[in-house]
Write an enzyme that holds these catalytic residues in place. Structure first.
Site, PDB file in Angstrom:
ATOM      1  N   ASP A   8       6.765   3.893 -20.167  1.00 52.96           N
ATOM      2  CA  ASP A   8       6.269   4.893 -20.476  1.00 52.96           C
ATOM      3  C   ASP A   8       5.460   5.364 -21.464  1.00 52.96           C
ATOM      4  OD1 ASP A   8       8.553   5.880 -21.616  1.00 52.96           O
ATOM      5  OD2 ASP A   8       9.028   7.731 -20.809  1.00 52.96           O
ATOM      6  N   HIS A   9       4.821   6.846 -21.884  1.00 52.78           N
ATOM      7  CA  HIS A   9       4.189   6.950 -23.859  1.00 52.78           C
ATOM      8  C   HIS A   9       4.924   7.225 -24.779  1.00 52.78           C
ATOM      9  CE1 HIS A   9       5.961  10.257 -21.849  1.00 52.78           C
ATOM     10  NE2 HIS A   9       6.105  10.968 -23.396  1.00 52.78           N
ATOM     11  N   CYS A  65      11.200   3.514 -22.146  1.00 60.61           N
ATOM     12  CA  CYS A  65      10.357   4.977 -22.518  1.00 60.61           C
ATOM     13  C   CYS A  65      11.669   5.023 -23.927  1.00 60.61           C
ATOM     14  CB  CYS A  65      11.404   5.460 -21.742  1.00 60.61           C
ATOM     15  SG  CYS A  65      12.979   5.868 -20.648  1.00 60.61           S
ATOM     16  N   GLY A  66      11.217   6.319 -23.944  1.00 67.91           N
ATOM     17  CA  GLY A  66      11.988   7.874 -24.828  1.00 67.91           C
ATOM     18  C   GLY A  66      13.581   6.751 -25.464  1.00 67.91           C
ATOM     19  N   THR A  67      14.129   6.900 -24.401  1.00 72.76           N
ATOM     20  CA  THR A  67      16.040   7.221 -24.235  1.00 72.76           C
ATOM     21  C   THR A  67      16.352   5.758 -23.455  1.00 72.76           C
ATOM     22  OG1 THR A  67      16.196   8.249 -22.339  1.00 72.76           O
ATOM     23  CG2 THR A  67      16.342   8.904 -24.616  1.00 72.76           C
ATOM     24  N   GLY A  68      15.045   5.342 -22.713  1.00 71.65           N
ATOM     25  CA  GLY A  68      16.111   4.481 -21.718  1.00 71.65           C
ATOM     26  C   GLY A  68      16.427   4.844 -20.804  1.00 71.65           C
ATOM     27  N   ILE A  69      16.892   5.488 -20.610  1.00 65.90           N
ATOM     28  CA  ILE A  69      17.818   7.050 -19.948  1.00 65.90           C
ATOM     29  C   ILE A  69      16.823   6.691 -18.611  1.00 65.90           C
ATOM     30  CG2 ILE A  69      18.971   8.831 -18.986  1.00 65.90           C
ATOM     31  CD1 ILE A  69      19.892   8.574 -22.497  1.00 65.90           C
ATOM     32  N   GLY A  70      15.627   7.647 -18.438  1.00 68.91           N
ATOM     33  CA  GLY A  70      15.134   8.068 -17.007  1.00 68.91           C
ATOM     34  C   GLY A  70      14.640   6.677 -16.524  1.00 68.91           C
ATOM     35  N   MET A  71      14.175   5.515 -16.932  1.00 69.80           N
ATOM     36  CA  MET A  71      13.887   4.462 -16.582  1.00 69.80           C
ATOM     37  C   MET A  71      15.165   4.180 -16.411  1.00 69.80           C
ATOM     38  SD  MET A  71      11.523   3.173 -16.742  1.00 69.80           S
ATOM     39  CE  MET A  71       9.868   3.022 -17.940  1.00 69.80           C
ATOM     40  N   HIS A  98      29.064  -9.894 -16.516  1.00 69.14           N
ATOM     41  CA  HIS A  98      29.786  -9.163 -15.130  1.00 69.14           C
ATOM     42  C   HIS A  98      28.928  -8.663 -14.445  1.00 69.14           C
ATOM     43  CE1 HIS A  98      33.030  -8.919 -18.266  1.00 69.14           C
ATOM     44  NE2 HIS A  98      32.424 -10.017 -18.299  1.00 69.14           N
ATOM     45  N   ARG A 133      35.818 -13.186  -9.291  1.00 68.77           N
ATOM     46  CA  ARG A 133      35.993 -11.386  -9.167  1.00 68.77           C
ATOM     47  C   ARG A 133      34.455 -10.699  -9.933  1.00 68.77           C
ATOM     48  NH1 ARG A 133      37.687 -13.317 -14.559  1.00 68.77           N
ATOM     49  NH2 ARG A 133      37.042 -11.450 -16.110  1.00 68.77           N
ATOM     50  N   HIS A 134      33.887 -11.574 -10.522  1.00 68.17           N
ATOM     51  CA  HIS A 134      32.528 -10.384 -10.864  1.00 68.17           C
ATOM     52  C   HIS A 134      31.391 -10.673  -9.363  1.00 68.17           C
ATOM     53  CE1 HIS A 134      33.779  -9.752 -15.404  1.00 68.17           C
ATOM     54  NE2 HIS A 134      33.742 -11.270 -15.164  1.00 68.17           N
TER      55      HIS A 134
HETATM   56  C1  RB5 Z   1       9.866  11.124 -22.411  1.00 69.92           C
HETATM   57  O1  RB5 Z   1       9.855  12.831 -23.218  1.00 69.92           O
HETATM   58  C2  RB5 Z   1      11.124  10.747 -21.902  1.00 69.92           C
HETATM   59  O2  RB5 Z   1      12.001  12.456 -21.757  1.00 69.92           O
HETATM   60  C3  RB5 Z   1      11.434   9.676 -21.757  1.00 69.92           C
HETATM   61  O3  RB5 Z   1      10.954   8.524 -21.935  1.00 69.92           O
HETATM   62  C4  RB5 Z   1      12.931   9.562 -21.380  1.00 69.92           C
HETATM   63  O4  RB5 Z   1      13.650   9.322 -22.812  1.00 69.92           O
HETATM   64  C5  RB5 Z   1      13.261   9.812 -20.046  1.00 69.92           C
HETATM   65  O5  RB5 Z   1      14.795   9.461 -20.090  1.00 69.92           O
END
Ligand code: RB5
Length: 152
Positions: A8-9, A65-71, A98, A133-134
């Protein structure tokens, strides 16, 4: 390998730095954007990358993405995808051995390009352990898809 990549951006600058690095390792890249810092929605970029992997048209996917979490959350909704959010070299190796992950998520606001490159190098070259196991545990994870497939 054929690698599908998307960002993302908040992740596209790191993506732009990583594409030539991945190519220099001998891999083929299919880049699904985005390509500027205009605000976009990360699921719109996770989906085409994960579709490619899920359909067998790419060997692996990389999402930033910014954190990788949303992706990583979006990626793990796609059938056939096992996505790991990774910001260290130990986890990069362990999640291949694993979990047999086929998509890697990282956050541009969390790590710099040097660590991201090393994570990618390790993640691309580490095989699944194939230990009994894996294999069994990954199989149980994948069975969750069919358990919930009929839920509205
Ligand atoms: C964008 O501001 C941010 O929310 C996105 O890149 C990401 O970190 C979401 O998990």
């Amino acid at each position: 390998m054929k690698i599908a990549i998307g960002a993302d951006h908040a992740g596209y600058r790191l993506k732009e730095e990583l594409v030539p690095f991945i190519q220099s390792l001998g891999h083929e890249i299919e880049d699904f954007g985005c390509n500027c810092d205009q605000s976009v929605d990360y699921p719109d970029y996770a989906l085409p990358v994960c579709d490619k992997v899920s359909e067998g048209q790419a060997d692996r996917g990389i999402l930033i993405c910014g954190t990788g979490i949303g992706m990583s959350i979006a990626a793990n909704k796609v059938p056939g995808i096992r996505c790991a959010l990774v910001h260290d070299m130990f986890s990069a190796k362990a999640t291949r051995e694993h979990n047999d992950t086929n998509v890697l998520a990282m956050g541009e606001r969390v790590i710099g390009p040097g660590i991201a490159q090393e994570i990618i190098r390790i993640w691309l070259e580490t095989p699944f352990s194939n230990g009994e196991r894996h294999v069994g545990r990954v199989g149980k994870v994948m069975q969750l898809e069919s358990k919930y497939a009929s839920h509205p």
